[in-house]
Design an enzyme around this catalytic site. Structure first.
Site, PDB file in Angstrom:
ATOM      1  N   GLU A  34       0.840  -1.189   0.000  1.00  0.00           N
ATOM      2  CA  GLU A  34       0.000   0.000   0.000  1.00  0.00           C
ATOM      3  C   GLU A  34       0.879   1.244   0.000  1.00  0.00           C
ATOM      4  OE1 GLU A  34      -2.455   3.029   0.115  1.00  0.00           O
ATOM      5  OE2 GLU A  34      -3.134   0.989  -0.345  1.00  0.00           O
ATOM      6  N   TYR A 212     -27.943   8.312   4.084  1.00  0.00           N
ATOM      7  CA  TYR A 212     -28.128   7.193   5.004  1.00  0.00           C
ATOM      8  C   TYR A 212     -27.269   7.371   6.254  1.00  0.00           C
ATOM      9  CZ  TYR A 212     -24.093   5.544   2.194  1.00  0.00           C
ATOM     10  OH  TYR A 212     -22.903   5.440   1.504  1.00  0.00           O
TER      11      TYR A 212
END
Length: 375
Positions: A34, A212
């Site tokens: 990463e 949401y």
């Protein structure tokens, strides 16, 4: 017992992290690279349907995710101005039918849980890929910090601007879709007294807002929009925005939408990009997954889901079909994924998903572990 090949995964986003966790559980020797220096709570809201939660079950993470996420019973679609209901789609109201939960959560929170399923010794942060070269001994990975590593298989899970994809197919700018999205996270306390539904999408002819809750306690509320835009400046990932800009864009929208905007202290604006369909998903010892090979607009909330499904299918193919014929195994992976990923991509791009009452079982009811690999 998995074959003793070393697999290098480039990119520890949701797809790459899922691949690392699943391949590790299948007893492959995995390293996850990463470019970021460490994990951080990036992103905003995300939705995992039952199709994804069945994969989280295999990772031993289903319960952990359920314990901290919101579980909406329905997806509501509503008309932009008068709030009339365009659809009421049962989600957890039909939990038994789907055999798993539909959840909404902060992307960073679910990412942290998923990272926890990968042995920390297998994760290499600060590793930005600059080159890869296939040799007789394997694939040599070269990183920006000057280090190198050699693996037997490379999984390119490095997103829209995938360096792995560039090495396979050459450099090509992504395509601006003509759409942008505003995002904001709001303390739910700022919406107290309002009839806030847990999962709702507001629609007009040329734009929308999806909203949401992000947690089980419903303490954080999130919205993300889709709006037309003529252009986007090259090389700019996102820009700050304002309530004034959003209020102008959503002028005349329902009072609840206006309340969401008014409650947002920090608003950002993001471009939506895509790519032409790729002529290949793999070559030699290198294979792609997720946005690296099939980026899509977020209008079905299935982009990360497709990457995670890719990770599960790739793991199954490597485990069940073996690695003696990598080309054949990778092609089986592509064959079992391309039709579904392409269909989701098309529906996402059309931005019609669940606007009217329809049965979403083909998406949410899908179980990747029920697919016959030799069929």
């Amino acid at each position: 017992m998995a074959e003793a090949l070393r697999i290098g995964i480039i990119g520890a986003g949701l797809g790459g992290t899922a691949a690392a966790g699943l391949l590790q559980r299948a007893e492959f020797d995995v390293t996850l690279y990463e470019q970021a220096p460490s994990f951080s709570r990036l992103g905003a809201g995300i939705q995992f349907g039952p199709n994804v939660m069945k994969i989280m079950r295999r990772l031993g993470l289903e319960q952990k995710i359920e314990e901290v996420s919101c579980h909406p019973d329905y997806w509501f679609s509503r008309n932009w101005d008068d709030g009339a209901y365009l659809s009421r789609i049962p989600l957890n109201a039909q939990h038994d039918r789907y055999a798993a939960t539909y959840i909404t959560i902060h992307r960073g929170d679910v990412h942290e849980i998923m990272i926890g399923a990968v042995d920390p010794a297998r994760i290499r942060f600060g590793k930005k890929l600059v080159d890869l070269e296939e040799t007789a001994a394997g694939v040599v990975l070269s990183f920006e910090d000057g280090s190198t590593d050699t693996v037997d298989i490379v999984v390119g899970a490095d997103g829209l601007n995938s360096r792995v994809r560039e090495k396979l197919l050459g450099v090509e700018d992504p395509l601006f879709t003509g759409w942008v999205g505003h995002r904001a996270i709001i303390p739910a306390s700022k919406l107290s007294g309002l009839d806030v539904e847990p999962c709702v999408k507001w629609w007009s002819e040329d734009r929308h807002m999806m909203a949401y809750f992000l947690d089980k306690d419903r303490s954080e509320f999130y919205f993300v929009t889709g709006e037309p835009a003529e252009s986007w400046p090259r090389g700019v990932a996102w820009v700050p925005s304002t309530r004034d800009e959003m209020q102008a864009s959503f002028k005349g929208y329902h009072p609840l939408v206006q309340a969401y905007i008014e409650a947002a202290d920090t608003i950002t604006k993001w471009p939506l990009f895509t790519r032409h369909p790729l002529p290949l998903w793999h070559r030699g010892r290198v294979v792609l997954l997720g946005d690296a090979c099939h980026p899509m607009k977020p209008h079905m909330a299935q982009g990360a889901a497709m990457a995670i499904e890719d990770a599960a299918m790739l793991t199954r193919c490597l485990s069940e079909l073996g690695t003696a014929d990598l080309g054949g195994t990778f092609e089986a992976y592509r064959t079992h994924r391309i039709e579904r990923a392409s269909r989701v991509q098309q529906v996402s791009n059309a931005n019609t998903w669940l606007r009217a009452d329809e049965d979403p079982f083909w998406v949410y009811g899908y179980d990747i572990y029920g697919v016959d690999l030799r069929g």
